[in-house]
Scaffold this motif. Structure first.
Motif, PDB file in Angstrom:
ATOM      1  N   MET A 188      46.193 -28.088-127.603  1.00 34.37           N
ATOM      2  CA  MET A 188      44.967 -27.341-127.407  1.00 34.37           C
ATOM      3  C   MET A 188      44.422 -27.564-126.000  1.00 34.37           C
ATOM      4  O   MET A 188      43.955 -26.633-125.351  1.00 34.37           O
ATOM      5  CB  MET A 188      43.931 -27.743-128.453  1.00 34.37           C
ATOM      6  N   LEU A 189      44.498 -28.810-125.513  1.00 38.12           N
ATOM      7  CA  LEU A 189      43.980 -29.081-124.173  1.00 38.12           C
ATOM      8  C   LEU A 189      44.785 -28.369-123.096  1.00 38.12           C
ATOM      9  O   LEU A 189      44.223 -27.904-122.107  1.00 38.12           O
ATOM     10  CB  LEU A 189      43.946 -30.590-123.916  1.00 38.12           C
ATOM     11  N   LYS A 190      46.074 -28.269-123.280  1.00 42.20           N
ATOM     12  CA  LYS A 190      46.916 -27.543-122.327  1.00 42.20           C
ATOM     13  C   LYS A 190      46.519 -26.064-122.307  1.00 42.20           C
ATOM     14  O   LYS A 190      46.450 -25.447-121.254  1.00 42.20           O
ATOM     15  CB  LYS A 190      48.388 -27.686-122.682  1.00 42.20           C
ATOM     16  N   HIS A 191      46.261 -25.503-123.476  1.00 42.71           N
ATOM     17  CA  HIS A 191      45.825 -24.108-123.564  1.00 42.71           C
ATOM     18  C   HIS A 191      44.489 -23.918-122.837  1.00 42.71           C
ATOM     19  O   HIS A 191      44.316 -22.954-122.089  1.00 42.71           O
ATOM     20  CB  HIS A 191      45.702 -23.677-125.027  1.00 42.71           C
ATOM     21  N   LEU A 192      43.561 -24.830-123.054  1.00 42.73           N
ATOM     22  CA  LEU A 192      42.264 -24.727-122.403  1.00 42.73           C
ATOM     23  C   LEU A 192      42.374 -24.880-120.887  1.00 42.73           C
ATOM     24  O   LEU A 192      41.639 -24.230-120.135  1.00 42.73           O
ATOM     25  CB  LEU A 192      41.303 -25.767-122.974  1.00 42.73           C
ATOM     26  N   GLN A 193      43.296 -25.710-120.439  1.00 43.68           N
ATOM     27  CA  GLN A 193      43.510 -25.863-119.000  1.00 43.68           C
ATOM     28  C   GLN A 193      43.982 -24.540-118.386  1.00 43.68           C
ATOM     29  O   GLN A 193      43.471 -24.106-117.348  1.00 43.68           O
ATOM     30  CB  GLN A 193      44.524 -26.964-118.727  1.00 43.68           C
ATOM     31  N   LYS A 194      44.909 -23.883-119.039  1.00 43.50           N
ATOM     32  CA  LYS A 194      45.392 -22.587-118.553  1.00 43.50           C
ATOM     33  C   LYS A 194      44.274 -21.544-118.583  1.00 43.50           C
ATOM     34  O   LYS A 194      44.134 -20.741-117.670  1.00 43.50           O
ATOM     35  CB  LYS A 194      46.582 -22.108-119.386  1.00 43.50           C
ATOM     36  N   GLU A 195      43.473 -21.566-119.635  1.00 46.72           N
ATOM     37  CA  GLU A 195      42.364 -20.620-119.760  1.00 46.72           C
ATOM     38  C   GLU A 195      41.338 -20.849-118.652  1.00 46.72           C
ATOM     39  O   GLU A 195      40.804 -19.895-118.078  1.00 46.72           O
ATOM     40  CB  GLU A 195      41.713 -20.757-121.142  1.00 46.72           C
ATOM     41  N   MET A 196      41.049 -22.102-118.335  1.00 45.96           N
ATOM     42  CA  MET A 196      40.104 -22.409-117.272  1.00 45.96           C
ATOM     43  C   MET A 196      40.624 -21.934-115.919  1.00 45.96           C
ATOM     44  O   MET A 196      39.850 -21.429-115.093  1.00 45.96           O
ATOM     45  CB  MET A 196      39.820 -23.915-117.235  1.00 45.96           C
ATOM     46  N   GLN A 197      41.915 -22.083-115.686  1.00 44.96           N
ATOM     47  CA  GLN A 197      42.495 -21.600-114.438  1.00 44.96           C
ATOM     48  C   GLN A 197      42.392 -20.082-114.359  1.00 44.96           C
ATOM     49  O   GLN A 197      42.041 -19.527-113.317  1.00 44.96           O
ATOM     50  CB  GLN A 197      43.944 -22.048-114.316  1.00 44.96           C
ATOM     51  N   PHE A 198      42.685 -19.401-115.455  1.00 41.57           N
ATOM     52  CA  PHE A 198      42.573 -17.943-115.510  1.00 41.57           C
ATOM     53  C   PHE A 198      41.138 -17.492-115.253  1.00 41.57           C
ATOM     54  O   PHE A 198      40.873 -16.619-114.436  1.00 41.57           O
ATOM     55  CB  PHE A 198      43.063 -17.432-116.869  1.00 41.57           C
ATOM     56  N   ARG A 199      40.204 -18.109-115.951  1.00 45.31           N
ATOM     57  CA  ARG A 199      38.800 -17.731-115.812  1.00 45.31           C
ATOM     58  C   ARG A 199      38.250 -18.084-114.440  1.00 45.31           C
ATOM     59  O   ARG A 199      37.347 -17.423-113.946  1.00 45.31           O
ATOM     60  CB  ARG A 199      37.953 -18.415-116.884  1.00 45.31           C
ATOM     61  N   GLY A 200      38.783 -19.113-113.825  1.00 45.26           N
ATOM     62  CA  GLY A 200      38.332 -19.484-112.492  1.00 45.26           C
ATOM     63  C   GLY A 200      38.667 -18.434-111.459  1.00 45.26           C
ATOM     64  O   GLY A 200      37.964 -18.290-110.452  1.00 45.26           O
ATOM     65  N   ASP A 201      39.727 -17.667-111.689  1.00 42.84           N
ATOM     66  CA  ASP A 201      40.127 -16.614-110.763  1.00 42.84           C
ATOM     67  C   ASP A 201      39.378 -15.301-110.991  1.00 42.84           C
ATOM     68  O   ASP A 201      39.341 -14.450-110.105  1.00 42.84           O
ATOM     69  CB  ASP A 201      41.637 -16.350-110.884  1.00 42.84           C
ATOM     70  N   LEU A 202      38.786 -15.115-112.150  1.00 44.88           N
ATOM     71  CA  LEU A 202      38.123 -13.848-112.476  1.00 44.88           C
ATOM     72  C   LEU A 202      36.988 -13.498-111.515  1.00 44.88           C
ATOM     73  O   LEU A 202      36.938 -12.362-111.028  1.00 44.88           O
ATOM     74  CB  LEU A 202      37.620 -13.857-113.919  1.00 44.88           C
ATOM     75  N   PRO A 203      36.058 -14.408-111.214  1.00 41.00           N
ATOM     76  CA  PRO A 203      34.983 -14.036-110.285  1.00 41.00           C
ATOM     77  C   PRO A 203      35.512 -13.693-108.882  1.00 41.00           C
ATOM     78  O   PRO A 203      34.973 -12.802-108.229  1.00 41.00           O
ATOM     79  CB  PRO A 203      34.086 -15.274-110.243  1.00 41.00           C
ATOM     80  N   ASP A 204      36.549 -14.373-108.439  1.00 41.35           N
ATOM     81  CA  ASP A 204      37.125 -14.066-107.121  1.00 41.35           C
ATOM     82  C   ASP A 204      37.691 -12.652-107.097  1.00 41.35           C
ATOM     83  O   ASP A 204      37.467 -11.906-106.142  1.00 41.35           O
ATOM     84  CB  ASP A 204      38.227 -15.062-106.763  1.00 41.35           C
ATOM     85  N   CYS A 205      38.393 -12.284-108.148  1.00 43.35           N
ATOM     86  CA  CYS A 205      38.989 -10.944-108.209  1.00 43.35           C
ATOM     87  C   CYS A 205      37.921  -9.857-108.274  1.00 43.35           C
ATOM     88  O   CYS A 205      38.106  -8.768-107.732  1.00 43.35           O
ATOM     89  CB  CYS A 205      39.912 -10.830-109.418  1.00 43.35           C
ATOM     90  N   ALA A 206      36.818 -10.149-108.941  1.00 42.55           N
ATOM     91  CA  ALA A 206      35.746  -9.162-109.083  1.00 42.55           C
ATOM     92  C   ALA A 206      34.707  -9.278-107.966  1.00 42.55           C
ATOM     93  O   ALA A 206      33.722  -8.544-107.961  1.00 42.55           O
ATOM     94  CB  ALA A 206      35.061  -9.336-110.433  1.00 42.55           C
ATOM     95  N   GLU A 207      34.936 -10.216-107.056  1.00 41.28           N
ATOM     96  CA  GLU A 207      34.020 -10.457-105.928  1.00 41.28           C
ATOM     97  C   GLU A 207      32.596 -10.748-106.399  1.00 41.28           C
ATOM     98  O   GLU A 207      31.620 -10.182-105.906  1.00 41.28           O
ATOM     99  CB  GLU A 207      34.060  -9.293-104.948  1.00 41.28           C
TER     100      GLU A 207
END
Length: 52
Positions: free
Chosen positions: A1-20
């Motif tokens: 579960m923690l590995k999944h959450l780590q990947k999700e956090m990385q994904f979500r961390g990129d979302l604001p950058d992509c949407a500026e």
């Protein structure tokens, strides 16, 4: 579960950058918050990759 959450956090961390935007709440379709509670951190301390 923690590995999944780590990947999700990385994904979500990129979302604001992509949407500026500066915050995830400013997205057109903001993601729901994820809350993680860990009761026994001592049990995880031997798992170096999870602790990082």
């Amino acid at each position: 579960m923690l590995k999944h959450l780590q990947k999700e956090m990385q994904f979500r961390g990129d979302l604001p950058d992509c949407a500026e935007t500066s915050h995830i709440d400013d997205l057109d379709n903001p993601q729901p918050y994820i809350i993680l509670c860990i009761d026994e951190v001592a049990l995880l301390q031997k798992e170096k990759d999870l602790m990082s």
